[in-house]
Design a protein around this motif. Structure first.
Motif, PDB file in Angstrom:
ATOM      1  N   ALA A  16       2.223 -11.803   7.425  1.00 48.82           N
ATOM      2  CA  ALA A  16       2.571 -10.735   8.137  1.00 48.82           C
ATOM      3  C   ALA A  16       2.364  -9.240   7.785  1.00 48.82           C
ATOM      4  O   ALA A  16       2.084  -9.055   6.445  1.00 48.82           O
ATOM      5  CB  ALA A  16       4.063 -10.876   8.503  1.00 48.82           C
ATOM      6  N   SER A  17       1.909  -8.355   8.761  1.00 45.50           N
ATOM      7  CA  SER A  17       1.990  -7.178   8.105  1.00 45.50           C
ATOM      8  C   SER A  17       2.942  -6.240   8.716  1.00 45.50           C
ATOM      9  O   SER A  17       3.285  -6.566   9.811  1.00 45.50           O
ATOM     10  CB  SER A  17       0.421  -6.750   8.900  1.00 45.50           C
ATOM     11  OG  SER A  17       0.262  -5.490   8.680  1.00 45.50           O
ATOM     12  N   ILE A  18       3.487  -5.530   7.993  1.00 45.67           N
ATOM     13  CA  ILE A  18       4.670  -4.535   8.180  1.00 45.67           C
ATOM     14  C   ILE A  18       4.180  -3.087   7.847  1.00 45.67           C
ATOM     15  O   ILE A  18       3.656  -2.746   6.819  1.00 45.67           O
ATOM     16  CB  ILE A  18       5.814  -4.945   7.355  1.00 45.67           C
ATOM     17  CG1 ILE A  18       6.045  -6.484   7.548  1.00 45.67           C
ATOM     18  CG2 ILE A  18       7.022  -4.070   7.542  1.00 45.67           C
ATOM     19  CD1 ILE A  18       7.140  -6.958   6.438  1.00 45.67           C
ATOM     20  N   ARG A  27       6.971   7.646  -7.991  1.00 42.27           N
ATOM     21  CA  ARG A  27       7.434   7.193  -6.671  1.00 42.27           C
ATOM     22  C   ARG A  27       6.496   6.839  -5.797  1.00 42.27           C
ATOM     23  O   ARG A  27       5.425   7.406  -5.272  1.00 42.27           O
ATOM     24  CB  ARG A  27       8.176   8.611  -6.060  1.00 42.27           C
ATOM     25  CG  ARG A  27       8.739   8.399  -4.662  1.00 42.27           C
ATOM     26  CD  ARG A  27       9.431   9.714  -4.342  1.00 42.27           C
ATOM     27  NE  ARG A  27      11.124   9.388  -5.069  1.00 42.27           N
ATOM     28  CZ  ARG A  27      11.761  10.427  -5.372  1.00 42.27           C
ATOM     29  NH1 ARG A  27      11.421  11.661  -4.682  1.00 42.27           N
ATOM     30  NH2 ARG A  27      12.811  10.314  -5.983  1.00 42.27           N
ATOM     31  N   PHE A  28       6.669   5.755  -5.116  1.00 42.97           N
ATOM     32  CA  PHE A  28       5.535   5.150  -4.089  1.00 42.97           C
ATOM     33  C   PHE A  28       6.258   4.994  -2.749  1.00 42.97           C
ATOM     34  O   PHE A  28       7.157   4.390  -2.730  1.00 42.97           O
ATOM     35  CB  PHE A  28       5.334   3.604  -4.549  1.00 42.97           C
ATOM     36  CG  PHE A  28       4.632   3.457  -5.852  1.00 42.97           C
ATOM     37  CD1 PHE A  28       3.539   3.998  -6.092  1.00 42.97           C
ATOM     38  CD2 PHE A  28       5.153   3.050  -7.100  1.00 42.97           C
ATOM     39  CE1 PHE A  28       2.843   4.081  -7.306  1.00 42.97           C
ATOM     40  CE2 PHE A  28       4.655   3.266  -8.277  1.00 42.97           C
ATOM     41  CZ  PHE A  28       3.606   3.526  -8.531  1.00 42.97           C
ATOM     42  N   GLU A  29       5.627   5.906  -1.819  1.00 40.82           N
ATOM     43  CA  GLU A  29       6.064   5.759  -0.566  1.00 40.82           C
ATOM     44  C   GLU A  29       5.374   4.711   0.239  1.00 40.82           C
ATOM     45  O   GLU A  29       4.148   4.805   0.331  1.00 40.82           O
ATOM     46  CB  GLU A  29       5.802   7.220   0.225  1.00 40.82           C
ATOM     47  CG  GLU A  29       6.049   7.235   1.681  1.00 40.82           C
ATOM     48  CD  GLU A  29       5.785   8.464   2.028  1.00 40.82           C
ATOM     49  OE1 GLU A  29       5.414   8.504   3.407  1.00 40.82           O
ATOM     50  OE2 GLU A  29       5.722   9.658   1.664  1.00 40.82           O
ATOM     51  N   VAL A  30       5.899   3.861   0.783  1.00 40.46           N
ATOM     52  CA  VAL A  30       5.431   2.577   1.372  1.00 40.46           C
ATOM     53  C   VAL A  30       4.792   2.844   2.729  1.00 40.46           C
ATOM     54  O   VAL A  30       5.451   3.630   3.525  1.00 40.46           O
ATOM     55  CB  VAL A  30       6.368   1.558   1.291  1.00 40.46           C
ATOM     56  CG1 VAL A  30       5.781   0.260   2.200  1.00 40.46           C
ATOM     57  CG2 VAL A  30       6.981   1.117   0.364  1.00 40.46           C
ATOM     58  N   VAL A  31       3.395   2.604   2.655  1.00 36.12           N
ATOM     59  CA  VAL A  31       2.558   2.741   3.947  1.00 36.12           C
ATOM     60  C   VAL A  31       2.741   1.483   4.651  1.00 36.12           C
ATOM     61  O   VAL A  31       2.953   1.406   5.723  1.00 36.12           O
ATOM     62  CB  VAL A  31       1.229   3.379   3.523  1.00 36.12           C
ATOM     63  CG1 VAL A  31       0.416   3.369   4.879  1.00 36.12           C
ATOM     64  CG2 VAL A  31       1.009   4.538   3.046  1.00 36.12           C
ATOM     65  N   SER A  32       2.304   0.472   3.709  1.00 34.12           N
ATOM     66  CA  SER A  32       2.255  -0.866   4.572  1.00 34.12           C
ATOM     67  C   SER A  32       2.636  -2.086   3.710  1.00 34.12           C
ATOM     68  O   SER A  32       2.519  -1.728   2.211  1.00 34.12           O
ATOM     69  CB  SER A  32       0.913  -1.072   5.293  1.00 34.12           C
ATOM     70  OG  SER A  32      -0.036  -1.303   4.054  1.00 34.12           O
ATOM     71  N   GLN A  46       0.858  -1.118   0.064  1.00 36.36           N
ATOM     72  CA  GLN A  46      -0.043   0.130   0.024  1.00 36.36           C
ATOM     73  C   GLN A  46       0.832   1.197  -0.078  1.00 36.36           C
ATOM     74  O   GLN A  46       1.711   1.335   0.875  1.00 36.36           O
ATOM     75  CB  GLN A  46      -0.901   0.018   1.190  1.00 36.36           C
ATOM     76  CG  GLN A  46      -1.884  -1.211   1.358  1.00 36.36           C
ATOM     77  CD  GLN A  46      -3.102  -1.014   0.485  1.00 36.36           C
ATOM     78  OE1 GLN A  46      -3.583   0.260   0.064  1.00 36.36           O
ATOM     79  NE2 GLN A  46      -3.851  -2.103   0.250  1.00 36.36           N
ATOM     80  N   ALA A  47       0.676   2.307  -0.995  1.00 34.97           N
ATOM     81  CA  ALA A  47       1.769   3.346  -0.939  1.00 34.97           C
ATOM     82  C   ALA A  47       1.005   4.707  -1.349  1.00 34.97           C
ATOM     83  O   ALA A  47      -0.186   4.480  -2.147  1.00 34.97           O
ATOM     84  CB  ALA A  47       2.655   2.982  -2.060  1.00 34.97           C
TER      85      ALA A  47
END
Length: 182
Positions: free
Chosen positions: A170-172, A151-156, A96-97
């Protein structure tokens, strides 16, 4: 069979694979599927090529032609999901980003400097926008390229290992890494 890293090593291992995918043309994570939503709220998914993975900044980047529908979609709704699958690892990764479209600046200039030396430069110099019917006249000649960096800033990260003895998930995110029900 899928190896499951220890929970405290999982995020690092995921980012190691993402970084490898940038430099290894045969890595299965090199060509993920990116999804966004169009103006009607309908999901739109397409395969992209991973061009950069920065674990410290938690950023992924891909290149595209700035005239593509995905650029307009991401400007309107700057969120995306990027999905990776590796048959070798038996791992799926959903990212998710928050998305940012760059059409100028250092990131674009550096990307163009690398691309301009190779055969893929033609992809960003085409007179017609991607998806334009060939029966439509090409626009006026343009000396510039049409490269955009997404550009994708990773949220999860949602990581899933498929295993005979039972799947692991797993959730990160910014709060940490936790096992979740597969």
């Amino acid at each position: 069979m899928s190896h499951v890293p220890a929970l405290d090593q999982l995020e690092s291992r995921v980012w190691t694979e993402l970084v490898r995918a940038v430099v290894d043309r045969h890595h299965e994570w090199r060509t993920p599927v990116m999804a966004s939503v169009d103006g009607d709220g309908a999901p739109q998914a397409r395969t992209v090529v991973l061009r950069r993975a920065d674990p410290a900044a938690r950023v992924l980047e891909v290149f595209t032609d700035r005239r593509t529908p995905k650029v307009a979609q991401l400007r309107t709704a700057p969120r995306a999901v990027v999905v990776f699958w590796s048959n070798r690892l038996h791992w799926q990764l959903r990212v998710q980003a928050r998305a940012e479209v760059l059409v100028d600046g250092p990131a674009v200039h550096q990307a163009w400097a690398r691309l301009a030396q190779g055969s893929s430069a033609a992809d960003y110099l085409a007179p017609r926008a991607p998806g334009t019917p060939l029966s439509v006249e090409a626009g006026e000649a343009d000396d510039g390229h049409h490269l955009a960096v997404l550009r994708f800033e990773v949220v999860s990260l949602d990581w899933l290992a498929l295993r005979r003895e039972g799947h692991r998930r797993a959730s990160i995110d910014a709060a940490g890494v936790v096992w979740v029900e597969p």
